[in-house]
Design an enzyme around this catalytic site. Structure first.
Site, mmCIF file in Angstrom:
data_model
loop_
_atom_site.group_PDB
_atom_site.id
_atom_site.type_symbol
_atom_site.label_atom_id
_atom_site.label_comp_id
_atom_site.label_asym_id
_atom_site.label_seq_id
_atom_site.Cartn_x
_atom_site.Cartn_y
_atom_site.Cartn_z
ATOM 1 N N PRO A 233 0.855 -1.328 0.062
ATOM 2 C CG PRO A 233 0.151 -1.201 2.096
ATOM 3 C CD PRO A 233 0.947 -1.897 1.432
ATOM 4 C CG ASP A 406 4.788 -1.275 2.805
ATOM 5 O OD1 ASP A 406 3.462 -1.065 3.131
ATOM 6 O OD2 ASP A 406 5.340 -2.493 2.696
ATOM 7 C CG HIS A 407 -0.161 3.739 4.748
ATOM 8 N ND1 HIS A 407 -0.058 4.235 6.044
ATOM 9 C CD2 HIS A 407 -1.125 4.852 4.247
ATOM 10 C CE1 HIS A 407 -0.637 5.285 6.348
ATOM 11 N NE2 HIS A 407 -1.202 5.619 5.432
ATOM 12 N NE ARG A 408 2.765 -3.844 3.658
ATOM 13 C CZ ARG A 408 3.264 -5.041 3.051
ATOM 14 N NH1 ARG A 408 2.688 -6.417 2.903
ATOM 15 N NH2 ARG A 408 4.493 -4.834 2.239
#
Length: 434
Positions: A233, A406-408
């Site tokens: 993401p 990376d939004h994680r």
């Protein structure tokens, strides 16, 4: 004591490689660090070095063989040490099958010749329909040689380095086209041009479509980027930097350096980003088995344009190296990457990447994260533009950069603070040299 050399793993997603060329022959001396062979991977052709001293006692696989990682490819022994040649490995045995099949076909009178369709299918995966190693293709491009004129002596008729060298030493004579007398039409008196109002006829054949096969590097890039874009993401943060201080300091430093050691703008960006990553370890990280792995080293990946695609070279411990050393290392590795001679350690192990298109007059862009990293910085050009200072419009030097994250692993606020930290170094660049 005899030591076994195996196919190295060059990158986390590598499963196999092609042994393109043996640099050292059987029975020849080997020293630690000397190049044993050239290996072609999805990314590049790399030189595999020996970790042992001695003699190259046995080559376990022939040139042109596709070999899985960790498979033995050679045995290095001490001088005088007796080494038995083991039975053919799976890779070597597989490589021998095509030759055996060709012998059987040649010896069988009833065998039918290959149809044109079959021949076309057999060569369609090779650029130009010619089997040739990457090194041979590079040499042919540099010397403007048509590989179709070079006789291949490698496995299956593959053109290898020695074939191109032999061609350069004694190129075959080119038959000259017969000279024809001019036709009456050409010798006739030129006719006046038709009136401009009349439509002009198009000379020559119309252009045709061209279909080119994907090379291994381009296919690997496509596969990894699709996985990255669909599974990670992404989010993006852009910052504009005042580059006037960097440009002034760079000018002063380069006046003191020899021509081959001049600092580039990218060297300052790499150092600034590396120092900022110390403060934001989440961006110098990878997601592994549901946990965030923060890397102790700051290994900066630098995207380099090479023939047929893009390659990432790695400047290790960039946060701990002076600007001058970063500059020298990156120039050296980039040169080897473009020549197809990178070393395994130069293209693996990056923890954060920088992609710079500033030299192409690009204002700004976004980059796709290079797995398993958590972020990548996309850098545009340093541009002279009008800016407002103290209520007045004055000339200024500005550069835009965009981080993809990376939004994680991280979020927008942390990415924005990271970009501000880079500004601290770029807008007060003496921090990069003290």
């Amino acid at each position: 004591m005899a030591e076994t050399v195996t196919m190295p793993k060059l990158g986390f997603d590598m499963a196999e490689g092609t042994l393109v060329r043996w640099v050292i022959g059987e029975g020849q001396p080997v020293s630690k660090g000397s190049v044993l062979a050239e290996i072609e991977t999805d990314k590049a052709t790399v030189e595999v070095e020996s970790n042992f001293d001695g003699l190259l006692a046995v080559q376990l696989v022939p040139e042109g063989t596709i070999v899985p990682i960790n498979t033995p490819i050679a045995i290095v022994a001490a001088p005088g040490e007796q080494v038995e040649r083991p039975a053919a490995s799976g890779a070597a045995a597989a490589a021998e099958k095509p030759a055996q099949a060709e012998a059987v076909i040649a010896a069988t009178p009833s065998a039918q010749p290959a149809t044109p369709a079959a021949v076309e299918a057999d060569t369609s995966e090779f650029p130009g329909g010619v089997k040739a190693s990457p090194v041979a293709r590079r040499m042919a491009d540099e010397k403007d040689i048509d590989l179709r004129r070079v006789k291949g002596t490698g496995p299956g008729g593959r053109v290898v380095r020695r074939d191109v060298e032999a061609f350069l030493a004694a190129p075959p004579a080119t038959a000259s086209a017969p000279t024809q007398a001019p036709t009456p039409a050409l010798a006739a008196k030129p006719q006046p041009l038709a009136p401009l109002a009349a439509p002009l006829a198009m000379a020559g054949e119309p252009p045709v479509d061209e279909t080119l096969p994907l090379n291994r590097l381009r296919a690997a890039i496509g596969r990894r980027m699709v996985e990255s874009k669909t599974q990670l993401p992404h989010f993006y943060v852009t910052h504009e930097y005042d580059m006037a201080p960097v440009m002034e300091l760079r000018k002063q430093l380069n006046a003191l350096l020899p021509e081959n050691e001049k600092l580039s703008v990218n060297d300052f960006i790499l150092k600034a980003a590396a120092l900022a990553l110390r403060q934001f370890p989440n961006l110098n990280a990878s997601l592994k088995e549901g946990a965030i792995l923060r890397h102790g080293q700051v290994n900066m990946g630098v995207a380099v344009a090479v023939e047929g695609g893009l390659l990432t070279i790695v400047c290790r411990d960039a946060d701990r190296k002076p600007l001058r050393l970063i500059s020298i290392e990156v120039k050296t590795m980039a040169g080897r990457a473009r020549e197809g001679k990178v070393r395994p350690e130069e293209i693996e192990g990056s923890t954060f990447s920088v992609s710079n298109l500033g030299m192409f007059d690009v204002e700004d862009f976004i980059a796709i994260i290079n797995p398993p990293e958590a972020a990548i910085l996309a850098v545009g050009s340093v541009r002279e533009i009008p800016v407002v200072k103290n209520g007045q419009v004055v000339p200024g030097m500005r550069m835009k950069a965009t981080i993809s994250v990376d939004h994680r692993v991280s979020d927008g606020a942390e990415a924005a603070r990271f970009m501000q930290a880079i500004a601290t170094y770029l807008e007060e660049p003496l921090r990069l040299v003290v």
